[in-house]
Design a protein around this motif. Structure first.
Motif, PDB file in Angstrom:
ATOM      1  N   LEU A 101     -33.618  53.517 -29.432  1.00 35.25           N
ATOM      2  CA  LEU A 101     -34.880  53.754 -29.650  1.00 35.25           C
ATOM      3  C   LEU A 101     -35.006  55.385 -30.350  1.00 35.25           C
ATOM      4  O   LEU A 101     -34.273  56.014 -29.678  1.00 35.25           O
ATOM      5  CB  LEU A 101     -35.682  53.775 -28.411  1.00 35.25           C
ATOM      6  N   ILE A 102     -35.926  55.571 -31.267  1.00 32.40           N
ATOM      7  CA  ILE A 102     -35.891  57.110 -31.382  1.00 32.40           C
ATOM      8  C   ILE A 102     -37.233  57.604 -31.362  1.00 32.40           C
ATOM      9  O   ILE A 102     -37.218  58.909 -30.523  1.00 32.40           O
ATOM     10  CB  ILE A 102     -35.939  57.299 -33.138  1.00 32.40           C
ATOM     11  N   ASN A 103     -38.334  57.223 -31.472  1.00 33.98           N
ATOM     12  CA  ASN A 103     -39.630  57.921 -30.817  1.00 33.98           C
ATOM     13  C   ASN A 103     -40.280  57.034 -30.088  1.00 33.98           C
ATOM     14  O   ASN A 103     -40.385  55.670 -30.577  1.00 33.98           O
ATOM     15  CB  ASN A 103     -40.379  58.071 -32.322  1.00 33.98           C
ATOM     16  N   VAL A 104     -41.220  57.300 -29.564  1.00 34.96           N
ATOM     17  CA  VAL A 104     -42.239  56.813 -28.799  1.00 34.96           C
ATOM     18  C   VAL A 104     -43.803  57.118 -28.918  1.00 34.96           C
ATOM     19  O   VAL A 104     -43.495  58.242 -28.236  1.00 34.96           O
ATOM     20  CB  VAL A 104     -42.182  56.302 -27.026  1.00 34.96           C
ATOM     21  N   THR A 105     -44.563  56.555 -29.004  1.00 35.64           N
ATOM     22  CA  THR A 105     -46.349  57.215 -28.886  1.00 35.64           C
ATOM     23  C   THR A 105     -47.064  57.132 -28.078  1.00 35.64           C
ATOM     24  O   THR A 105     -47.080  55.545 -27.780  1.00 35.64           O
ATOM     25  CB  THR A 105     -46.754  56.287 -30.266  1.00 35.64           C
ATOM     26  N   PRO A 143     -54.227  58.103 -21.112  1.00 31.01           N
ATOM     27  CA  PRO A 143     -55.795  56.722 -20.292  1.00 31.01           C
ATOM     28  C   PRO A 143     -56.456  57.808 -20.026  1.00 31.01           C
ATOM     29  O   PRO A 143     -57.972  57.017 -20.670  1.00 31.01           O
ATOM     30  CB  PRO A 143     -55.036  56.853 -19.509  1.00 31.01           C
ATOM     31  N   TYR A 144     -56.666  58.967 -19.956  1.00 27.73           N
ATOM     32  CA  TYR A 144     -58.299  59.560 -19.376  1.00 27.73           C
ATOM     33  C   TYR A 144     -58.850  60.144 -20.912  1.00 27.73           C
ATOM     34  O   TYR A 144     -60.112  59.870 -21.397  1.00 27.73           O
ATOM     35  CB  TYR A 144     -58.274  60.630 -18.547  1.00 27.73           C
ATOM     36  N   SER A 145     -57.705  61.122 -21.940  1.00 30.13           N
ATOM     37  CA  SER A 145     -58.567  61.511 -22.996  1.00 30.13           C
ATOM     38  C   SER A 145     -58.923  60.475 -24.337  1.00 30.13           C
ATOM     39  O   SER A 145     -59.489  60.798 -25.618  1.00 30.13           O
ATOM     40  CB  SER A 145     -57.424  62.446 -23.511  1.00 30.13           C
ATOM     41  N   GLY A 146     -57.459  59.363 -23.651  1.00 28.58           N
ATOM     42  CA  GLY A 146     -57.349  58.496 -25.763  1.00 28.58           C
ATOM     43  C   GLY A 146     -56.559  59.143 -26.792  1.00 28.58           C
ATOM     44  O   GLY A 146     -56.582  58.508 -27.731  1.00 28.58           O
ATOM     45  N   GLN A 147     -56.214  60.589 -26.271  1.00 31.30           N
ATOM     46  CA  GLN A 147     -55.406  60.861 -26.980  1.00 31.30           C
ATOM     47  C   GLN A 147     -53.323  60.976 -26.703  1.00 31.30           C
ATOM     48  O   GLN A 147     -53.584  60.597 -26.248  1.00 31.30           O
ATOM     49  CB  GLN A 147     -55.241  62.638 -27.124  1.00 31.30           C
ATOM     50  N   SER A 148     -53.074  60.880 -28.472  1.00 29.70           N
ATOM     51  CA  SER A 148     -51.263  60.090 -28.492  1.00 29.70           C
ATOM     52  C   SER A 148     -50.197  61.336 -28.470  1.00 29.70           C
ATOM     53  O   SER A 148     -50.798  62.809 -29.595  1.00 29.70           O
ATOM     54  CB  SER A 148     -51.676  59.277 -29.334  1.00 29.70           C
ATOM     55  N   ALA A 149     -49.360  61.061 -28.342  1.00 31.81           N
ATOM     56  CA  ALA A 149     -48.449  62.423 -28.845  1.00 31.81           C
ATOM     57  C   ALA A 149     -47.362  61.163 -28.875  1.00 31.81           C
ATOM     58  O   ALA A 149     -46.735  60.217 -28.146  1.00 31.81           O
ATOM     59  CB  ALA A 149     -47.759  63.592 -27.708  1.00 31.81           C
ATOM     60  N   VAL A 150     -46.229  61.700 -29.866  1.00 29.54           N
ATOM     61  CA  VAL A 150     -45.113  61.188 -30.186  1.00 29.54           C
ATOM     62  C   VAL A 150     -43.907  61.456 -29.607  1.00 29.54           C
ATOM     63  O   VAL A 150     -43.710  63.179 -29.745  1.00 29.54           O
ATOM     64  CB  VAL A 150     -44.745  61.201 -31.923  1.00 29.54           C
TER      65      VAL A 150
END
Length: 82
Positions: free
Chosen positions: A23-27, A31-38
């Motif tokens: 596995l290289i990256n996971v997004t 759960p509260y803001s809906g914002q994502s990070a890799v």
């Protein structure tokens, strides 16, 4: 089926290196803001440990994990855990 994820990086949330199948990256999405990070695999593992410690109410582990995560990836920390 032809895998084109190496050409278009945003096609999948999980990408694999075909030579070693790791596995290289996971997004991850807050759960509260809906914002994502890799996250890198190491960051994702630590994120998972922090969330499990929160669930277990092990606040010493949470505090230590948050401190380490904030130094590893400050932007993701602000997006996912702050």
């Amino acid at each position: 089926m032809l895998d084109l994820s190496h050409m278009i990086q945003d096609m999948t949330t999980e990408r694999y290196d075909n030579r070693v199948r790791k596995l290289i990256n996971v997004t991850v999405t807050n759960p509260y803001s809906g914002q994502s990070a890799v996250l890198t695999p190491e960051e994702h593992k630590l994120y998972t440990e922090i969330k499990q410690a929160e669930w277990d109410e092990d606040y010493d582990t949470v505090r230590k994990g948050l401190d380490k995560f904030s130094r590893m990836n400050a932007k993701a920390y602000m997006t996912l855990l702050d």
